[in-house]
Scaffold this active site. Structure first.
Site, short mmCIF file in Angstrom:
data_model
loop_
_atom_site.label_atom_id
_atom_site.label_comp_id
_atom_site.label_asym_id
_atom_site.label_seq_id
_atom_site.Cartn_x
_atom_site.Cartn_y
_atom_site.Cartn_z
N ASN A 41 42.50 -11.74 -58.27
CA ASN A 41 41.99 -12.96 -59.23
C ASN A 41 40.65 -12.43 -60.11
OD1 ASN A 41 40.75 -13.37 -56.96
ND2 ASN A 41 40.42 -15.66 -57.79
N ILE A 42 40.71 -12.65 -61.32
CA ILE A 42 39.60 -12.31 -62.10
C ILE A 42 38.98 -13.62 -63.10
CG2 ILE A 42 38.94 -10.75 -63.96
CD1 ILE A 42 40.78 -8.77 -63.19
N GLU A 43 38.02 -14.22 -62.84
CA GLU A 43 37.54 -15.55 -63.35
C GLU A 43 36.78 -15.15 -64.45
OE1 GLU A 43 35.79 -17.66 -60.18
OE2 GLU A 43 37.94 -18.20 -59.36
N CYS A 52 45.14 -15.13 -62.41
CA CYS A 52 45.57 -14.91 -60.91
C CYS A 52 45.93 -13.44 -60.62
CB CYS A 52 46.60 -15.98 -60.79
SG CYS A 52 46.28 -17.82 -60.98
N GLU A 54 48.28 -12.73 -58.73
CA GLU A 54 49.75 -12.21 -58.65
C GLU A 54 50.29 -11.77 -60.08
OE1 GLU A 54 48.34 -15.16 -57.77
OE2 GLU A 54 49.47 -16.42 -56.49
N CYS A 83 50.28 -20.36 -57.88
CA CYS A 83 50.22 -21.52 -58.72
C CYS A 83 51.24 -21.77 -59.74
CB CYS A 83 48.96 -21.43 -59.47
SG CYS A 83 49.03 -20.29 -61.13
N CYS A 86 52.00 -18.86 -62.12
CA CYS A 86 52.44 -17.74 -61.67
C CYS A 86 53.79 -17.82 -61.21
CB CYS A 86 51.65 -17.35 -60.50
SG CYS A 86 50.02 -16.50 -60.93
N1 THU Z 1 44.16 -18.22 -58.08
C1 THU Z 1 45.23 -17.29 -57.80
O1 THU Z 1 44.65 -16.17 -57.99
N2 THU Z 1 46.61 -17.11 -57.62
C2 THU Z 1 46.96 -18.35 -57.53
O2 THU Z 1 48.22 -18.51 -57.49
C3 THU Z 1 46.27 -19.70 -57.25
C4 THU Z 1 44.82 -19.55 -57.80
C5 THU Z 1 43.07 -17.85 -58.22
C6 THU Z 1 42.84 -18.53 -59.58
C7 THU Z 1 41.12 -18.81 -59.10
O3 THU Z 1 40.33 -17.79 -59.45
C8 THU Z 1 41.20 -19.37 -57.80
O4 THU Z 1 42.05 -18.65 -57.36
C9 THU Z 1 40.89 -20.78 -57.51
O5 THU Z 1 41.70 -21.43 -58.33
#
Ligand code: THU
Length: 127
Positions: A41-43, A52, A54, A83, A86
């Site tokens: 994940n890259i925010e 996300c 995935e 989520c 995804c």
């Molecule tokens: N996140 C994912 O990488 N994949 C998911 O399916 C659920 C959420 C990440 C997004 C965000 O960076 C962190 O988890 C919290 O929501």
């Protein structure tokens, strides 16, 4: 091969860029010819732009030229599930594949795309 994929997803958590949520997610996909591609994940400071793990893994494989993805592993601290966004992207780009859910230490369970996104919208409605 499942072990290699889940190990990769767990390792990819270390690459996570998640300064806001601090929730590290790693993912890995396997292609039909046995190659494995990872993602994390890259925010963004504009939270909604976050991508996300995935989706990063899937886009990583496709952008390297490997369109046929046959399985996906996702690793979080506590066995978090993919989520909704995804789930849609997995259905669109991979169709019904096994998804190996992991926590930070190992494999927990397998779910299939079709069970976590029943009655999906997809391209079949567009033609
Ligand atoms: N996140 C994912 O990488 N994949 C998911 O399916 C659920 C959420 C990440 C997004 C965000 O960076 C962190 O988890 C919290 O929501």
């Amino acid at each position: 091969m499942k072990k290699k994929l889940t190990d990769m997803a767990i390792a990819m958590r270390e690459k996570s860029h998640s300064p806001y949520s601090k929730y590290k997610v790693g993912a890995a996909v396997q292609t039909e010819n046995g190659l494995i591609f990872g993602g994390c994940n890259i925010e963004s400071s504009s939270y909604g732009l976050t991508c996300c793990a995935e989706r990063v893994a899937i886009y990583n494989a496709i952008s390297a030229g490997y369109k046929k993805i046959t399985s996906l592993a996702v690793a979080t601290e506590n066995g978090g599930m993919p989520c909704g966004a995804c789930r849609q992207v997995v259905w669109d780009l991979c169709r019904n594949i096994p998804i190996y859910i992991c926590n930070k230490t190992g494999y927990m369970k397998t779910v299939y795309s079709i069970e976590i996104l029943p009655d999906a919208f997809d391209n079949t409605f567009l033609k």
